[in-house]
Design a protein around this motif. Structure first.
Motif, mmCIF file in Angstrom:
data_model
loop_
_atom_site.group_PDB
_atom_site.id
_atom_site.type_symbol
_atom_site.label_atom_id
_atom_site.label_comp_id
_atom_site.label_asym_id
_atom_site.label_seq_id
_atom_site.Cartn_x
_atom_site.Cartn_y
_atom_site.Cartn_z
ATOM 1 N N ASP A 1 0.858 -1.176 0.000
ATOM 2 C CA ASP A 1 0.000 0.000 0.000
ATOM 3 C C ASP A 1 0.906 1.241 0.000
ATOM 4 O O ASP A 1 1.539 1.581 1.007
ATOM 5 C CB ASP A 1 -0.896 -0.011 1.234
ATOM 6 C CG ASP A 1 -1.894 1.131 1.219
ATOM 7 O OD1 ASP A 1 -1.667 2.117 0.485
ATOM 8 O OD2 ASP A 1 -2.899 1.042 1.942
ATOM 9 N N CYS A 2 0.979 1.928 -1.118
ATOM 10 C CA CYS A 2 1.908 3.049 -1.276
ATOM 11 C C CYS A 2 1.347 4.377 -0.783
ATOM 12 O O CYS A 2 1.874 5.452 -1.107
ATOM 13 C CB CYS A 2 2.335 3.176 -2.743
ATOM 14 S SG CYS A 2 3.331 1.781 -3.302
ATOM 15 N N THR A 3 0.268 4.340 0.005
ATOM 16 C CA THR A 3 -0.252 5.569 0.583
ATOM 17 C C THR A 3 0.535 5.975 1.827
ATOM 18 O O THR A 3 0.331 7.059 2.367
ATOM 19 C CB THR A 3 -1.735 5.403 0.967
ATOM 20 O OG1 THR A 3 -1.855 4.367 1.951
ATOM 21 C CG2 THR A 3 -2.575 5.050 -0.250
ATOM 22 N N HIS A 4 1.425 5.114 2.283
ATOM 23 C CA HIS A 4 2.211 5.426 3.469
ATOM 24 C C HIS A 4 3.523 4.634 3.438
ATOM 25 O O HIS A 4 3.616 3.598 2.778
ATOM 26 C CB HIS A 4 1.433 5.093 4.753
ATOM 27 C CG HIS A 4 1.187 3.627 4.934
ATOM 28 N ND1 HIS A 4 0.207 2.941 4.252
ATOM 29 C CD2 HIS A 4 1.806 2.701 5.708
ATOM 30 C CE1 HIS A 4 0.213 1.672 4.598
ATOM 31 N NE2 HIS A 4 1.180 1.492 5.482
ATOM 32 N N THR A 5 4.526 5.126 4.130
ATOM 33 C CA THR A 5 5.795 4.408 4.255
ATOM 34 C C THR A 5 5.745 3.523 5.490
ATOM 35 O O THR A 5 4.894 3.681 6.371
ATOM 36 C CB THR A 5 6.983 5.373 4.380
ATOM 37 O OG1 THR A 5 6.829 6.152 5.568
ATOM 38 C CG2 THR A 5 7.073 6.289 3.156
ATOM 39 N N LYS A 6 6.645 2.568 5.528
ATOM 40 C CA LYS A 6 6.790 1.698 6.694
ATOM 41 C C LYS A 6 8.280 1.450 6.921
ATOM 42 O O LYS A 6 9.081 1.454 5.983
ATOM 43 C CB LYS A 6 6.056 0.364 6.548
ATOM 44 C CG LYS A 6 6.049 -0.212 5.152
ATOM 45 C CD LYS A 6 4.799 0.199 4.427
ATOM 46 C CE LYS A 6 4.814 -0.261 2.973
ATOM 47 N NZ LYS A 6 3.699 0.333 2.212
ATOM 48 N N GLY A 7 8.659 1.245 8.168
ATOM 49 C CA GLY A 7 10.066 1.058 8.469
ATOM 50 C C GLY A 7 10.280 0.524 9.868
ATOM 51 O O GLY A 7 9.342 0.327 10.641
#
Length: 307
Positions: A274-280
């Motif tokens: 889901d490219c509406t938000h980053t994750k890390g």
């Protein structure tokens, strides 16, 4: 009654009383028939009782029943790995663990030790207590989107991985981790897990403590997992990643191997695209494959199946 029973005790723990017989006088064949019903660890314990049990506990007929059906194939891989590292393949004695001269107990002992293959990126072993087959696949053997770009991924050395290295995600929009293994698994039922950790490992390059500030994006949408076999067993599941600072085994799904002599092809993956938000802030250590009835040393989280 207790005094009468005590009078029967002999030098090996029993007998030399009324009938002048003891537990040590039992034929090894009779003892072996009993030991067939015990687990390997119990067999090793009763071997200390007397000579008859000690002899029976080393018999090939006992350990052949505890070994995986394709133990010759596994022992050959173990011997090849020992050759590569210059180790002695046999646990004891003069024979190699895959040779006809090696007794089954030695083969069992060798297979209980991890065998590394595919350039040290994969390992297999059998459980000491049950003889079940286990495997671990390092993140280094997987295809990870953007892993060569240091803006997204880095490789951390840590004592908390059996491979001494994990892939650490700093930040990314599109997460996709894929892997595969073609192997002659012993027949049986298995479970596949991703071993993941939110935050840096506690023991990383000599420093302790996990950084939680970089952990983000995992509570917005679930991470999706997939397992596919060459005989069309297919599982899709999803789960929100949680519990920072702890190694978690995320249960992707189960599969069944019907033949020990045929190669089973496994394909597995995890993704959050889901490219509406980053994750890390995620550590990807490895994938584990365990017998379905395995007792886990780390916390397991079942993923919800997608119908």
């Amino acid at each position: 009654m207790g005094a009468g029973a005590s009078s029967m005790m002999g030098p090996e723990g029993y007998g030399r009383g009324w009938g002048q017989t003891s537990l040590g006088d039992m034929p090894e064949s009779c003892v072996a028939a009993v030991l067939l019903y015990l687990d390997p660890l119990d067999i090793c314990q009763v071997a200390c009782l007397n000579r008859a049990f000690r002899g029976a506990a080393s018999a090939d007929c006992i350990w052949a029943a505890k070994l995986p059906a394709n133990h010759r194939y596994l022992a050959a891989l173990a011997a090849a790995a020992d050759d590569d590292c210059g180790c002695d393949g046999a646990a004891e004695g003069n024979g190699r663990c895959c040779s006809s001269a090696a007794i089954k107990k030695e083969i069992y002992a060798r297979l209980c030790r991890p065998t590394s293959f595919d350039g040290g990126t994969k390992e297999f072993w059998i459980e000491k207590g049950k003889g079940g087959f286990c495997m671990s696949i390092s993140s280094r053997a997987m295809s990870i989107t953007g892993r060569d770009d240091r803006r997204y991924w880095s490789h951390l050395s840590t004592e908390e991985s059996r491979f001494h290295s994990v892939a650490y995600l700093q930040q990314i929009w599109w997460l996709e981790v894929c892997g595969e293994i073609d192997f002659c698994f012993p027949a049986g039922s298995y479970s596949l897990f991703f071993r993941l950790h939110l935050g840096r490992p506690h023991k990383c390059t000599g420093r302790r403590g996990h950084g939680s500030a970089s952990i983000h994006g995992w509570d917005i949408k679930p991470t999706r997992f997939q397992l596919l076999t060459s005989d069309d067993q297919h599982t899709e599941s999803e789960c929100y990643l949680s519990k920072p600072g702890r190694w978690i085994l995320y249960h992707v799904g189960d599969f069944v191997v019907s033949s020990s002599d045929e190669v089973t092809e496994l394909r597995f993956s995890m993704m959050q695209i889901d490219c509406t938000h980053t994750k890390g802030g995620l550590c990807v250590d490895s994938v584990f494959i365990f017998p379905k009835d395995h007792r886990y040393e780390e916390e397991c989280v079942p993923c919800q199946k997608i119908l």
